[in-house]
Every structure is written in structure tokens, then in C-alpha cells.
Write an enzyme that holds these catalytic residues in place. Structure first.
Site, PDB file in Angstrom:
ATOM      1  N   LYS A 148     -17.154 -65.018  15.823  1.00  0.00           N
ATOM      2  CA  LYS A 148     -17.678 -64.688  14.504  1.00  0.00           C
ATOM      3  C   LYS A 148     -16.556 -64.065  13.668  1.00  0.00           C
ATOM      4  CE  LYS A 148     -21.764 -62.352  12.562  1.00  0.00           C
ATOM      5  NZ  LYS A 148     -22.955 -61.552  12.920  1.00  0.00           N
TER       6      LYS A 148
ATOM      7  N   GLU B   1     -39.733 -60.295  16.687  1.00  0.00           N
ATOM      8  CA  GLU B   1     -40.603 -59.398  15.935  1.00  0.00           C
ATOM      9  C   GLU B   1     -41.969 -59.218  16.592  1.00  0.00           C
ATOM     10  OE1 GLU B   1     -37.506 -61.059  13.264  1.00  0.00           O
ATOM     11  OE2 GLU B   1     -38.974 -61.981  14.619  1.00  0.00           O
TER      12      GLU B   1
ATOM     13  N   ARG C 172     -44.114 -62.551  10.631  1.00  0.00           N
ATOM     14  CA  ARG C 172     -44.165 -63.235  11.923  1.00  0.00           C
ATOM     15  C   ARG C 172     -44.997 -62.452  12.946  1.00  0.00           C
ATOM     16  NH1 ARG C 172     -38.376 -65.435  13.602  1.00  0.00           N
ATOM     17  NH2 ARG C 172     -39.557 -67.377  13.831  1.00  0.00           N
TER      18      ARG C 172
END
Length: 615
Positions: A252, A337, A365
Site C-alpha cells: 500500500k 459491522e 449493514r
């Protein structure tokens, strides 16, 4: 010569030499760094997928072979390679291109996704459709960040994909050991062991990947920055015509030292006009997230029973200080979540008070868990919904404009919307002190405005403006208070008497608002939530139930998917700026009300009712 300017679609990539591809990768990184530092956006993730994306588009025939990204914030390179280079300088701007895939922009964008762990389910469905339609040459491709594997939907999809060995699905696992921050959990540890296999150049039976054990073919790990190696592996995966995981290892922030050296998040996301050496930050004004982070850390000092739960977003939701001081009391569960909410229910059952800090859009969600795992059991769990309302440049899938509408349906839940930093601190304390059931605190993505003191209080209601006449009652929700107060001043200059009230706790609706409403000619609710089913709807229902006939004008975000744009621009587009509010209220008064003021009976009772309520 700039090679990127000659790329108008994936076919143009297939005539390039390896030397050209190396130059093109450098050009792409330069464009990413220059553009994203100016517009803001997801810098680190896109720097890490340059070579991977080049290889994908050289091997697969998009859009015939659909490429689904999980999540969509890593598609900037994909956009540059599919005909959108000339528009890229308008990234995440109103009227410009989205920071996520967008079907309206390109036939190469299949899914407009920013919520993690969904790509494998899309790919599973596409592969089934290709099978039924006898389109045997097409291949569904899912590009999956390793952080997405912490979400349960991935494993539900893998359970189905692995059971169909003759259905081609290519899963490109982009493993940079991070989501926003380092990836957590047992799956991350398993991927680390697979990466070590490559480092040691060895394999034994005991090294068999989890993917192989559930029926998928596994290739890798392969260097995700080696274009030739990626192409070879992707072709092998494509030609197998079965479910395959291609495990590629990337870094990254690759190619940009400030990102590679940033241990916190590799410059995952930077704000507009970010400096060259770090993410935007130094000297910035206090945000709502900052104010929450400071207060929750103070509360953690005071209460040993206070714990925090987050879903792979510890820093973005303001839990860094709490985590540094009490690491054993902060739980990052990954991009999960639903698990976060039910795990918090267990923490509450165990005698603790959990604070679940999450973006409002991601809370959607976990609604079932909040309803049936928390509220049904009347558990003292506090939800802190960051990025509520209009979030701005991240576009339709990131706006937090649904939470009041869905929470309106949860029995026993209490929802607070602070108007400034002082009320945020007070309402957060009230929330964690409440033991009778779940509580919610919601606030937007923006800097905190000035403190707005109450001129008086009625029960738990804060009166922000008390007009000389009882013409209009404005009920302001949360951060909309500043515009409501300004609009009231403008209306007063036109001899319209306005009362502005902040209910502080917006759900359930305070019955005192019915009394105030009865004493005014018009009620206007102002919220940065979907006006369908939001606070305005709840107040109108209360007035109907109480037999109060004062008309209600519910102002909020229209029930539509809002495009990207600055928060103030989008709010103004919904008539939620001070000037437009004042004009709208004047228009509503002209259209709704009888000439000459209050109806006779209202006129007689108005002064008496206001006095009684305030007493």
C-alpha cells in the site's frame, strides 16, 4: 512521450512492451499523487494496485469479463485505463468523476460499491448467469482486498463458489496486510503464513491454504508489482475455467515515500490540498470526530466498564487515544459491522458498556443486529454514528442519510444529535450513563461550528431563538442548528416571529414539542437525513396522534442517491442552507396559512400555551 495519453481503453494496453508498461506505471503514479493530493481521496490503496490493474486489463477482456472491485476505492488506476484520463482532474468533485466505480461513467464499471466484502457474491451471481445463458467464454473476476476477508459476506460467497468446481470465477486477492490499518484476526495470520511460504520458497501438505480446503484452486503468492509475473498467473487462472484464488502481495502506498513510511495507514485517504509529506492535518480546525475522540478518552479514564468496538476504522472514527491508553478495552473486529454489533451485545450482557463507533453508512449493514440483538434485549449499547447526513465527496454509497429513518422503527432506542462540541460532550455522557437500552449519537463529517448557547430550556429541549410572535417553530436536528438560527434572524427582519428549538434527543420525539407546535402557525423540521421516514415524519405523526393541527413542513435530503460534492453544496441543493431555508419558510407561510395570522382559537391559546410549556 506520455504513454498514458495514448491509452483510451484496455485494448491499447495489449500492444505495449514490458518497458512501456514500466514507464506507464510510473506515469500513473505521478498522476495519482498530483491529483489526489489536490482533490483528496484514497491515495495509498491506488498506489498499491498500479501493476495489478495493468495486468488485469491485459489478461481479461473487460467489460465482457466483468471486473468487480472490493472495495471500489481502489479503482482510480482502472479509471485511468478505461478512458477517463482527461476527466481525472475532476475526481470526487461535483459534476466530475466518482471516487468509486460508477455505471454512468463507463461500461467497465459494474458495481458502484464502497461497502466491503460484496464482490464475491456479485461474481458468484454473474458466473451463474453466464452458465445459464451459455456464455462459456466469459469470466467473472473479483478483486478483493485482504481486509474484505474479515467480512462475513466473503465467507458466505466462498461457501457457494467452492461448491461449484466447474464454474469459472477468478478471485484476485490483493494482500497488502491492511484495510485502513493493519488487517486483524485469524484470517490475516493465515495470509501471513502463506506469504512466508513464498519468502521461504517451500511448501508442505500442512501449508495448504484455507481456500484449497474449501474447494478453490490456489495460485501464489505472487508479487503484485511484477507485471509479467502477474500476467502469467492471471492467464493460468483464467484458463483453468474453475474457481481460482490468485494471491498477490502488494505494498500500500507503493512508489511514494511519504505513504510507504506512514505506519498509521499508508496515507489511505488524504484531504483536499494535502501537503506532499503527510496527510492533511497540521493546524486543521477541530472536526466532530476529534471532539468525540477527546471526550470518549476522558470517559474511558473515568469508567473502567467503558469499552469500544470498531469495524476496521479505529483512527477514522476517533478511537486512537482511547486505544493507546487502554488497548485491552478497544476491539477492532475488521470489516464486520454485523459481528461488531452483536459482539457489543455480548459485552453489554457481560456487565460492560460498549460504545460502537462506526460510519453511519456502514451502520445500515447491521440494522438487524441493532434491532433484534441489542434493542430487543434492552441492552445498554451506545452507537456513535460518524459521517451522518451528507458526507460530501465520497458520493452516494457513503452518505449517512438513512440512519434516522431506520432508527425511527427501533422500539426503545434513544437518538441524540448534537449541534456543537459542547452538546456532543454532554450528550455522549448522557448516552453512556443510560442503562435502559441502546442509545445513539450521530454527527456529520465536517469541522465543528461555533458553540450555540441555549437562551432557555424547556424540559430537555434547548430554545435557541425565542421570537416575539408565534409564527414559525423551527425544530433543528443536530448540526443544522447554525443555519436554522441564521435563517430565523433573516425571517425576523421580515417581521416573522420564529422560535428555534433543538430537541437534543431527537428520537423518541419529545412530547413537549407537540405543545410548542400547537402554539405556532407553522412547524418546520430541518434535518440532514432522508426526509422520508426521518425526524420530520416522526414529529408529524406525534402531532397527529395528539390532535395538533399545526401544519408541518419537513425539510431534509430528498429520497434519492446524492452524487459527490462538497457538503455545503449538497445541503444547499436540498434547500438546507440558511438563505434557502428562510426563503422556503416564507413560501410555505404564504401557501399554507390563512391570511391575518393565527386562527381565532389558536390566537386565543397561543400565549397561554407557550407560558405553560415554559413553566
Amino acid at each position: 512521450m506520455c504513454i498514458l495519453q495514448t491509452i483510451h481503453g484496455p485494448a491499447d494496453l495489449r500492444v505495449l512492451s514490458q518497458a512501456d508498461l514500466v514507464q506507464l506505471a510510473d506515469e500513473i503514479r505521478s498522476v495519482l499523487i498530483d491529483t489526489v493530493r489536490r482533490t483528496g481521496g484514497h491515495l495509498g490503496p491506488n498506489l498499491g494496485v498500479v501493476e495489478l490493474t495493468l495486468a488485469l486489463h491485459r489478461v481479461f477482456d473487460s467489460p465482457t469479463d466483468p471486473i468487480i472491485w472490493d472495495t471500489g476505492h481502489q479503482t482510480y488506476v482502472h479509471k485511468l485505463l478505461t478512458g477517463r484520463h482527461s476527466e481525472f482532474d475532476r475526481l470526487r468533485q461535483r459534476g466530475g468523476i466518482s471516487g468509486y466505480p460508477s455505471q454512468s461513467e463507463s461500461e467497465h464499471d459494474f458495481v458502484e460499491n464502497s461497502h466491503a466484502s460484496t464482490a464475491l457474491s456479485y461474481a458468484d451471481g454473474l458466473a451463474k448467469a453466464f452458465d445459464i445463458r451459455k456464455e462459456s467464454t466469459r469470466t467473472a473476476v473479483a478483486v478483493l482486498g485482504d481486509g474484505a476477508l474479515t467480512g462475513g459476506m466473503c465467507w458466505e460467497a466462498l461457501n457457494n463458489i467452492g461448491a461449484e468446481p466447474n464454474r469459472p470465477v477468478v478471485i484476485v486477492l490483493n494482500d497488502n496486510a491492511r484495510s485502513y490499518a493493519p488487517t486483524v484476526g485469524a484470517v490475516a495470520e493465515h495470509l501471513a503464513r502463506l506469504r512466508m511460504r513464498r519468502a521461504n520458497d517451500s511448501r508442505t501438505t500442512s501449508d495448504e491454504s484455507l481456500f484449497e480446503r474449501i474447494g478453490l484452486h490456489y495460485l501464489g503468492p505472487v508479487d503484485g508489482h511484477d507485471i509479467a509475473a502477474m500476467e502469467r498467473t492471471l492467464r493460468q487462472a483464467r484458463d483453468l475455467r474453475r474457481p481460482v484464488v490468485v494471491h498477490c502481495v502488494t505494498r500500500k502506498g507503493k512508489g511514494y515515500a511519504p505513504a510507504e513510511e506512514n505506519e498509521a495507514d499508508r496515507l489511505h485517504a488524504v484531504g483536499p490540498n494535502a501537503p506532499a509529506f503527510a496527510p492533511s492535518g497540521g493546524g486543521k480546525k477541530q472536526t466532530w470526530t476529534d471532539a468525540f475522540g477527546e471526550e470518549i478518552a476522558r470517559l474511558a479514564d473515568e469508567r473502567a466498564d467503558l469499552v469500544a468496538v470498531t469495524a476496521a476504522m479505529l483512527r477514522p472514527v476517533g478511537l486512537s487515544r482511547f486505544s493507546r491508553n487502554y488497548p485491552e478495552r478497544v476491539f477492532d473486529v475488521g470489516m464486520a459491522e454485523q459481528h461488531a454489533v452483536t459482539s457489543a451485545a455480548g459485552l453489554a450482557m457481560g456487565g460492560l458498556h460498549p460504545v460502537v463507533a462506526i460510519y453511519s453508512t456502514f451502520f445500515n449493514r447491521a440494522f438487524d443486529q441493532a434491532l433484534l440483538d441489542v434493542a430487543l434485549h434492552r441492552l445498554p449499547v451506545t452507537f456513535v454514528l460518524d459521517r451522518a447526513g451528507v458526507t460530501g465527496e465520497d458520493g452516494p454509497s457513503h452518505h449517512g442519510m438513512w440512519d434516522l429513518s431506520i432508527l425511527h422503527n427501533v422500539p426503545g432506542i434513544r437518538v441524540a444529535a448534537p449541534r456543537d462540541a459542547d452538546t456532543l460532550r454532554a450528550e455522549l455522557r448522557e448516552a453512556v450513563e443510560y442503562q435502559g437500552g441502546p442509545t445513539v449519537l450521530r454527527f456529520p463529517k465536517s469541522t465543528v461550528g461555533p458553540d450555540i448557547p441555549a437562551v432557555s430550556t424547556i424540559g430537555t429541549l434547548d430554545m435557541l431563538v425565542s421570537g416575539k410572535q408565534s409564527d414559525v417553530l423551527i425544530v433543528s436536528v443536530g448540526a443544522m442548528a447554525e443555519d436554522c438560527v441564521t435563517a430565523a434572524a433573516q425571517l425576523a427582519s421580515h417581521h416573522i416571529g420564529v422560535t428555534v428549538v433543538d430537541p437534543r434527543w431527537v428520537l423518541p420525539v419529545n412530547p413537549l414539542l407537540a405543545e410548542l407546535a400547537a402554539a405556532h402557525r407553522l412547524v418546520v423540521t430541518v434535518e440532514d437525513n432522508n426526509r422520508a421516514g426521518g425526524f420530520g415524519t416522526a414529529l408529524a405523526q406525534l402531532l397527529h396522534d395528539r390532535g395538533v393541527h399545526t401544519p408541518v413542513c419537513a425539510l431534509g435530503i430528498p429520497p434519492a442517491f446524492l452524487a459527490a460534492g462538497k457538503r455545503k453544496e449538497l445541503l444547499a441543493g436540498a434547500e438546507l442552507s440558511a438563505d434557502l431555508l428562510a426563503r422556503r419558510i416564507q413560501r410555505e407561510m404564504a401557501e399554507r396559512l390563512v391570511p391575518g395570522g393565527l386562527l381565532p382559537r389558536q390566537q386565543q391559546l397561543a400565549g397561554k400555551r407557550i407560558a405553560e410549556v415554559r413553566a
